[in-house]
Design a protein around this motif. Structure first.
Motif, PDB file in Angstrom:
ATOM      1  N   TYR A  37       0.813  -1.219   0.000  1.00  0.00           N
ATOM      2  CA  TYR A  37       0.000   0.000   0.000  1.00  0.00           C
ATOM      3  C   TYR A  37       0.843   1.264   0.000  1.00  0.00           C
ATOM      4  O   TYR A  37       0.507   2.239  -0.663  1.00  0.00           O
ATOM      5  N   HIS A  38       1.946   1.260   0.743  1.00  0.00           N
ATOM      6  CA  HIS A  38       2.776   2.463   0.823  1.00  0.00           C
ATOM      7  C   HIS A  38       3.469   2.777  -0.503  1.00  0.00           C
ATOM      8  O   HIS A  38       3.830   3.908  -0.759  1.00  0.00           O
ATOM      9  N   SER A  40       1.973   1.511  -3.488  1.00  0.00           N
ATOM     10  CA  SER A  40       0.880   1.387  -4.471  1.00  0.00           C
ATOM     11  C   SER A  40       1.262   0.493  -5.645  1.00  0.00           C
ATOM     12  O   SER A  40       1.061   0.846  -6.808  1.00  0.00           O
ATOM     13  N   CYS A  41       1.830  -0.681  -5.318  1.00  0.00           N
ATOM     14  CA  CYS A  41       2.197  -1.608  -6.379  1.00  0.00           C
ATOM     15  C   CYS A  41       2.194  -3.042  -5.849  1.00  0.00           C
ATOM     16  O   CYS A  41       2.175  -3.271  -4.643  1.00  0.00           O
ATOM     17  N   TRP A  42       2.207  -3.998  -6.782  1.00  0.00           N
ATOM     18  CA  TRP A  42       2.277  -5.415  -6.451  1.00  0.00           C
ATOM     19  C   TRP A  42       3.730  -5.839  -6.406  1.00  0.00           C
ATOM     20  O   TRP A  42       4.514  -5.505  -7.298  1.00  0.00           O
ATOM     21  N   LEU A  43       4.115  -6.620  -5.398  1.00  0.00           N
ATOM     22  CA  LEU A  43       5.480  -7.108  -5.244  1.00  0.00           C
ATOM     23  C   LEU A  43       5.473  -8.637  -5.197  1.00  0.00           C
ATOM     24  O   LEU A  43       4.532  -9.241  -4.692  1.00  0.00           O
ATOM     25  N   VAL A  44       6.537  -9.239  -5.709  1.00  0.00           N
ATOM     26  CA  VAL A  44       6.670 -10.689  -5.643  1.00  0.00           C
ATOM     27  C   VAL A  44       6.883 -11.078  -4.192  1.00  0.00           C
ATOM     28  O   VAL A  44       7.718 -10.495  -3.496  1.00  0.00           O
ATOM     29  N   ALA A  45       6.118 -12.059  -3.705  1.00  0.00           N
ATOM     30  CA  ALA A  45       6.186 -12.457  -2.305  1.00  0.00           C
ATOM     31  C   ALA A  45       6.523 -13.939  -2.151  1.00  0.00           C
ATOM     32  O   ALA A  45       6.267 -14.521  -1.117  1.00  0.00           O
ATOM     33  N   GLY A  46       7.077 -14.558  -3.169  1.00  0.00           N
ATOM     34  CA  GLY A  46       7.472 -15.948  -3.053  1.00  0.00           C
ATOM     35  C   GLY A  46       6.919 -16.816  -4.157  1.00  0.00           C
ATOM     36  O   GLY A  46       6.369 -16.341  -5.154  1.00  0.00           O
ATOM     37  N   LYS A  47       7.077 -18.114  -3.964  1.00  0.00           N
ATOM     38  CA  LYS A  47       6.625 -19.108  -4.933  1.00  0.00           C
ATOM     39  C   LYS A  47       5.114 -19.327  -4.811  1.00  0.00           C
ATOM     40  O   LYS A  47       4.565 -19.263  -3.725  1.00  0.00           O
ATOM     41  N   ALA A  48       4.485 -19.611  -5.928  1.00  0.00           N
ATOM     42  CA  ALA A  48       3.032 -19.799  -5.956  1.00  0.00           C
ATOM     43  C   ALA A  48       2.627 -21.106  -5.284  1.00  0.00           C
ATOM     44  O   ALA A  48       3.415 -22.035  -5.163  1.00  0.00           O
TER      45      ALA A  48
END
Length: 58
Positions: A37-38, A40-48
């Protein structure tokens, strides 16, 4: 929101007919994302996660 709004319209359908509308959402890659939120974008957070079994209920 995780997914954008989807709006559809249909023309020429028979009023006495029965219809089913299906939508399939598939991943585009093998990554998990989180929204920052800070920034305002999507970040990769690991393996699906592994894919769920395919199910269709009518």
């Amino acid at each position: 929101r995780m997914f954008p709004t989807c709006r559809v319209s249909f023309n020429g359908l028979r009023p006495e007919g029965f219809y089913a509308v299906l939508m399939d959402i598939v991943p585009v890659d093998e990554k998990r994302y989180r929204y920052a939120y800070h920034r305002s974008c999507w970040l990769v957070a690991g393996k699906a996660d592994p894919p769920a079994p395919a199910r269709l209920y009518v």
